[in-house]
Design a protein around this motif. Structure first.
Motif, PDB file in Angstrom:
ATOM      1  N   ALA A   1       0.838  -1.208   0.000  1.00 48.76           N
ATOM      2  CA  ALA A   1       0.000   0.000   0.000  1.00 48.76           C
ATOM      3  C   ALA A   1       0.868   1.252   0.000  1.00 48.76           C
ATOM      4  N   TYR A   2       1.945   1.216   0.757  1.00 47.17           N
ATOM      5  CA  TYR A   2       2.880   2.346   0.779  1.00 47.17           C
ATOM      6  C   TYR A   2       3.494   2.535  -0.606  1.00 47.17           C
ATOM      7  N   TRP A   3       3.871   1.459  -1.258  1.00 47.84           N
ATOM      8  CA  TRP A   3       4.510   1.546  -2.572  1.00 47.84           C
ATOM      9  C   TRP A   3       3.548   2.029  -3.647  1.00 47.84           C
ATOM     10  N   ARG A   4       2.258   1.958  -3.394  1.00 44.83           N
ATOM     11  CA  ARG A   4       1.285   2.456  -4.386  1.00 44.83           C
ATOM     12  C   ARG A   4       1.117   3.974  -4.323  1.00 44.83           C
ATOM     13  N   GLN A   5       1.577   4.611  -3.263  1.00 45.20           N
ATOM     14  CA  GLN A   5       1.374   6.054  -3.123  1.00 45.20           C
ATOM     15  C   GLN A   5       1.967   6.866  -4.280  1.00 45.20           C
ATOM     16  N   PRO A   6       3.206   6.605  -4.729  1.00 42.01           N
ATOM     17  CA  PRO A   6       3.735   7.405  -5.838  1.00 42.01           C
ATOM     18  C   PRO A   6       2.898   7.304  -7.114  1.00 42.01           C
ATOM     19  N   VAL A   7       2.266   6.180  -7.347  1.00 38.62           N
ATOM     20  CA  VAL A   7       1.383   6.056  -8.517  1.00 38.62           C
ATOM     21  C   VAL A   7       0.214   7.028  -8.385  1.00 38.62           C
ATOM     22  N   GLN A   8      -0.299   7.176  -7.165  1.00 33.58           N
ATOM     23  CA  GLN A   8      -1.380   8.133  -6.921  1.00 33.58           C
ATOM     24  C   GLN A   8      -0.883   9.570  -7.080  1.00 33.58           C
ATOM     25  N   TRP A   9       0.320   9.848  -6.575  1.00 30.89           N
ATOM     26  CA  TRP A   9       0.885  11.192  -6.737  1.00 30.89           C
ATOM     27  C   TRP A   9       1.082  11.513  -8.219  1.00 30.89           C
ATOM     28  N   ASN A  10       1.507  10.521  -8.985  1.00 38.90           N
ATOM     29  CA  ASN A  10       1.728  10.715 -10.415  1.00 38.90           C
ATOM     30  C   ASN A  10       0.419  11.053 -11.112  1.00 38.90           C
TER      31      ASN A  10
ATOM     32  N   ARG B   1      12.681  -2.812  -7.794  1.00 41.59           N
ATOM     33  CA  ARG B   1      11.287  -2.374  -7.686  1.00 41.59           C
ATOM     34  C   ARG B   1      11.200  -0.849  -7.743  1.00 41.59           C
ATOM     35  N   LEU B   2      12.163  -0.170  -7.114  1.00 44.29           N
ATOM     36  CA  LEU B   2      12.185   1.295  -7.145  1.00 44.29           C
ATOM     37  C   LEU B   2      12.429   1.811  -8.551  1.00 44.29           C
ATOM     38  N   TRP B   3      13.395   1.226  -9.278  1.00 43.41           N
ATOM     39  CA  TRP B   3      13.669   1.689 -10.644  1.00 43.41           C
ATOM     40  C   TRP B   3      12.415   1.557 -11.506  1.00 43.41           C
ATOM     41  N   THR B   4      11.705   0.458 -11.361  1.00 42.00           N
ATOM     42  CA  THR B   4      10.472   0.247 -12.129  1.00 42.00           C
ATOM     43  C   THR B   4       9.432   1.297 -11.778  1.00 42.00           C
ATOM     44  N   LEU B   5       9.292   1.586 -10.486  1.00 43.31           N
ATOM     45  CA  LEU B   5       8.333   2.591 -10.043  1.00 43.31           C
ATOM     46  C   LEU B   5       8.672   3.968 -10.609  1.00 43.31           C
ATOM     47  N   ILE B   6       9.942   4.320 -10.607  1.00 46.79           N
ATOM     48  CA  ILE B   6      10.366   5.607 -11.164  1.00 46.79           C
ATOM     49  C   ILE B   6       9.980   5.710 -12.640  1.00 46.79           C
ATOM     50  N   GLU B   7      10.212   4.647 -13.392  1.00 48.53           N
ATOM     51  CA  GLU B   7       9.889   4.655 -14.817  1.00 48.53           C
ATOM     52  C   GLU B   7       8.385   4.725 -15.052  1.00 48.53           C
ATOM     53  N   GLU B   8       7.594   4.215 -14.114  1.00 50.62           N
ATOM     54  CA  GLU B   8       6.138   4.208 -14.255  1.00 50.62           C
ATOM     55  C   GLU B   8       5.485   5.503 -13.782  1.00 50.62           C
ATOM     56  N   THR B   9       6.272   6.449 -13.272  1.00 52.61           N
ATOM     57  CA  THR B   9       5.709   7.705 -12.745  1.00 52.61           C
ATOM     58  C   THR B   9       6.432   8.904 -13.367  1.00 52.61           C
ATOM     59  N   PRO B  10       6.283   9.119 -14.660  1.00 50.15           N
ATOM     60  CA  PRO B  10       7.055  10.160 -15.358  1.00 50.15           C
ATOM     61  C   PRO B  10       6.668  11.589 -14.991  1.00 50.15           C
TER      62      PRO B  10
END
Length: 289
Positions: free
Chosen positions: A56-65, A98-107
């Protein structure tokens, strides 16, 4: 978008894990270690396990994006306040991936990766010479020894934005040659907070600010920390005083809140400004007053 970080130069803070190992004098009174211990986590030093966060914590940046895209305004994410993404430690590789993938998914988010281990950045990051436009890489330099040691590695990282955190600033630093070369796009400076905070001479901050001004590099003064120049406090009595000639002016311990963040009578909140060029994200060195 509401700011969810109390750090002045970012909008959000994201920690892929908690815990680290101290590597230089800037780490001596680490606020993150103190906070982790205060809330019951013993995650510092090489032999201690790290604390990992929930899905759930890791989903927060997707919401911010999504919010940033909706509002048409980029957001900055400081990664990480409770760790060092480039720490060399067994068991972190999968979390870094996992972090690198998240960064790429939140441009729509600009990810600010601040490290005291710039010599490991190119080895541990997956992007070679073609980094995503939304990654900013910075390193901490608390005195000239660490400027000389860390800046050559930072300058070699092909990130769109390279930045310095001169906090806690423990001595005068010479940055002009690096700014002139364009190796640094942004400089943050500040004093130390916490019960064992060391004072920073105002002259050290003025020198950094003036070097940044001369080379059109954005400058952000984060805080005085626990100690501030007595002459700037309008007669407020400090809890402790250093006036033995070791600093260019008498320094008083007033506490972080009372000391504030004004330097030379004003706040300094300059930032690299993301701009769109031909549909592609780029970053200028224009400043925001």
């Amino acid at each position: 978008m509401a700011r969810d970080s109390r750090i002045e130069w970012t909008d959000h803070t994201f920690n892929p894990w908690w815990g680290c190992t101290k590597v230089s004098p800037a780490c001596d009174h680490c606020y993150a270690e103190s906070w982790a211990r205060r809330v019951g986590f013993d995650v510092w030093t090489t032999g201690k396990p790290r604390r990992f966060l929930s899905d759930a914590y890791w989903r927060q940046p997707v919401q911010w994006n999504a919010l940033a895209e909706r509002d048409g305004k980029r957001a900055r994410v400081f990664c990480a306040s409770m760790a060092d993404v480039f720490e060399w430690k067994k068991g972190l590789s999968s979390w870094r991936h996992r972090l690198w993938t998240l960064i790429e998914e939140t441009p729509a988010l600009d990810w600010l990766l601040l490290t005291k281990r710039p010599h490991l950045v190119k080895r541990l990051a997956p992007w070679g010479e073609d980094w995503p436009a939304n990654v900013w890489v910075g390193t901490t330099v608390e005195n000239q020894r660490w400027v000389d040691k860390r800046l050559p590695y930072l300058a070699d990282v092909p990130a769109r934005v390279r930045f310095l955190s001169c906090e806690p600033l423990l001595d005068e630093v010479a940055l002009a040659c690096w700014l002139e070369r364009g190796a640094v796009d942004w400089v943050i400076a500040g004093g130390e907070s916490g019960p064992h905070a060391r004072p920073s001479d105002p002259f050290w901050f003025y020198a950094i600010r003036d070097d940044c001004s001369e080379h059109a590099t954005p400058f952000h003064f984060k805080q005085w920390g626990e100690w501030a120049p007595v002459q700037s406090m309008d007669g407020v009595l400090p809890r402790a005083l250093v006036d033995d000639g070791s600093f260019s002016t008498a320094m008083g311990r007033f506490g972080k809140k009372a000391s504030g963040r004004e330097l030379d009578g004003r706040t300094w909140d300059e930032l690299p400004q993301p701009v769109m060029i031909r549909g592609e994200l780029a970053t200028s060195v224009a400043t925001a007053a």
